[in-house]
Design a protein around this motif. Structure first.
Motif, PDB file in Angstrom:
ATOM      1  N   THR A 141       0.821  -1.208   0.000  1.00 35.93           N
ATOM      2  CA  THR A 141       0.000   0.000   0.000  1.00 35.93           C
ATOM      3  C   THR A 141       0.857   1.260   0.000  1.00 35.93           C
ATOM      4  N   LEU A 142       1.980   1.207   0.706  1.00 37.74           N
ATOM      5  CA  LEU A 142       2.835   2.384   0.836  1.00 37.74           C
ATOM      6  C   LEU A 142       3.949   2.431  -0.202  1.00 37.74           C
ATOM      7  N   THR A 143       3.870   1.551  -1.181  1.00 35.49           N
ATOM      8  CA  THR A 143       4.826   1.565  -2.289  1.00 35.49           C
ATOM      9  C   THR A 143       4.099   2.006  -3.551  1.00 35.49           C
ATOM     10  N   LYS A 144       4.564   3.088  -4.126  1.00 34.31           N
ATOM     11  CA  LYS A 144       3.983   3.624  -5.350  1.00 34.31           C
ATOM     12  C   LYS A 144       5.048   3.578  -6.437  1.00 34.31           C
ATOM     13  N   GLY A 145       4.881   2.642  -7.363  1.00 31.52           N
ATOM     14  CA  GLY A 145       5.902   2.449  -8.383  1.00 31.52           C
ATOM     15  C   GLY A 145       7.200   2.018  -7.728  1.00 31.52           C
ATOM     16  N   PRO A 146       8.311   2.694  -7.996  1.00 27.63           N
ATOM     17  CA  PRO A 146       9.596   2.291  -7.423  1.00 27.63           C
ATOM     18  C   PRO A 146       9.907   2.959  -6.084  1.00 27.63           C
ATOM     19  N   PRO A 156      12.981  -0.828  -3.890  1.00 33.10           N
ATOM     20  CA  PRO A 156      12.368   0.500  -3.963  1.00 33.10           C
ATOM     21  C   PRO A 156      13.289   1.579  -3.385  1.00 33.10           C
ATOM     22  N   ARG A 157      13.053   2.786  -3.807  1.00 33.27           N
ATOM     23  CA  ARG A 157      13.725   3.929  -3.196  1.00 33.27           C
ATOM     24  C   ARG A 157      12.886   4.380  -2.010  1.00 33.27           C
ATOM     25  N   ALA A 158      13.512   4.551  -0.857  1.00 33.46           N
ATOM     26  CA  ALA A 158      12.780   4.908   0.355  1.00 33.46           C
ATOM     27  C   ALA A 158      12.689   6.413   0.517  1.00 33.46           C
ATOM     28  N   ILE A 159      11.493   6.883   0.807  1.00 35.41           N
ATOM     29  CA  ILE A 159      11.280   8.280   1.165  1.00 35.41           C
ATOM     30  C   ILE A 159      10.689   8.307   2.572  1.00 35.41           C
ATOM     31  N   ARG A 160      11.428   8.879   3.488  1.00 36.32           N
ATOM     32  CA  ARG A 160      10.975   8.943   4.875  1.00 36.32           C
ATOM     33  C   ARG A 160      10.158  10.203   5.103  1.00 36.32           C
TER      34      ARG A 160
END
Length: 254
Positions: free
Chosen positions: A137-142, A206-210
């Motif tokens: 759910t918290l992953t949008k594309g990469p 994935p690339r993480a965005i905090r």
């Protein structure tokens, strides 16, 4: 023993039923399909007739308080009146968590205690499937969005089912009791879970965005309040990676 299992046709409840039957006991699934409606109490007398124990796995978060809180209290009162041992599954870390559903689960525990009958509450961490759902759910594309360093200690559903069956077959407490919490073998950040889920279907990490926590709910996730303190829970069952290896490449549901 004759053991009634509410939600006995669902994912967790059906596993409890199977384990009890394998051990030679009479396990009776109870749900709306069998005539038990926890929102009204219909079918409750018939469901508990002759029961030695009751494992409560039924829930419906979409109904707000009606099943999680009021239905559980209705069930607890009926079990207490008959001296039936109630075994209830709950969630680790709900004492100080602002999520509405977790507040309801805490009120359900309080209702069981107030009923005054023999009861055992088992708290478990999130199941592997739910943890994977959060990551998807918290992953949008990469990109995977995470609040702070949100982490989980996901547990295998079979491990929880086995513990519930063990408690139902074990010594009956004289009043309300809390069993030792249960959790899975590994603590994983949300980003680590997302990486495993994407790798499972052949996608890159994935690339993480905090995202900085804003408000009580986001702070609760950032602080990973549903991860039990070290040494406080019984740990066992398959790891998340072991569970994931048995799933289809494209995960669905929760």
């Amino acid at each position: 023993m004759r053991i009634v299992v509410t939600g006995g046709m669902g994912d967790l409840g059906s596993r409890v039923v199977r384990l009890l039957v394998e051990q030679g006991h009479e396990a009776v699934p109870a749900s709306r399909r069998t005539g038990l409606d926890l929102t009204t109490g219909a079918g409750l007398e018939a469901a508990l007739a002759g029961a030695d124990a009751l494992v409560h796995c039924a829930d419906d978060p979409s109904q707000g308080d009606f099943v999680t809180v009021y239905g559980t209290r209705r069930l607890a009162d009926a079990a207490a009146a008959r001296g039936v041992h109630l075994v209830h599954v709950s969630i680790v870390g709900i004492d100080d968590h602002p999520m509405a559903y977790y507040r309801r689960k805490l009120r359900a525990e309080q209702g069981i205690q107030a009923a005054g009958g023999p009861a055992t509450v088992l708290r478990a961490t999130q199941f592997h499937s739910l943890t994977a759902f959060f990551a998807r759910t918290l992953t949008k594309g990469p990109v995977t969005f995470t609040v702070g360093d949100t982490a989980f200690q996901p547990v295998d559903t079979d491990f929880v089912a086995a513990r519930l069956a063990e408690l139902a077959l074990g010594p009956r407490p004289t009043a309300y009791a809390r069993a030792t919490d249960v959790a899975g073998p590994d603590v994983l950040s949300l980003v680590e879970v997302a990486r495993l889920v994407r790798a499972h279907r052949g996608a890159s990490a994935p690339r993480a965005i905090r995202v900085p926590p804003v408000g009580r709910l986001m702070h609760a996730y950032a602080e990973s309040r549903t991860v039990p303190p070290p040494g406080s829970a019984d740990v066992g069952g398959r790891t998340f990676a072991e569970w994931l290896a048995t799933q289809p490449a494209r995960l669905t549901g929760r």
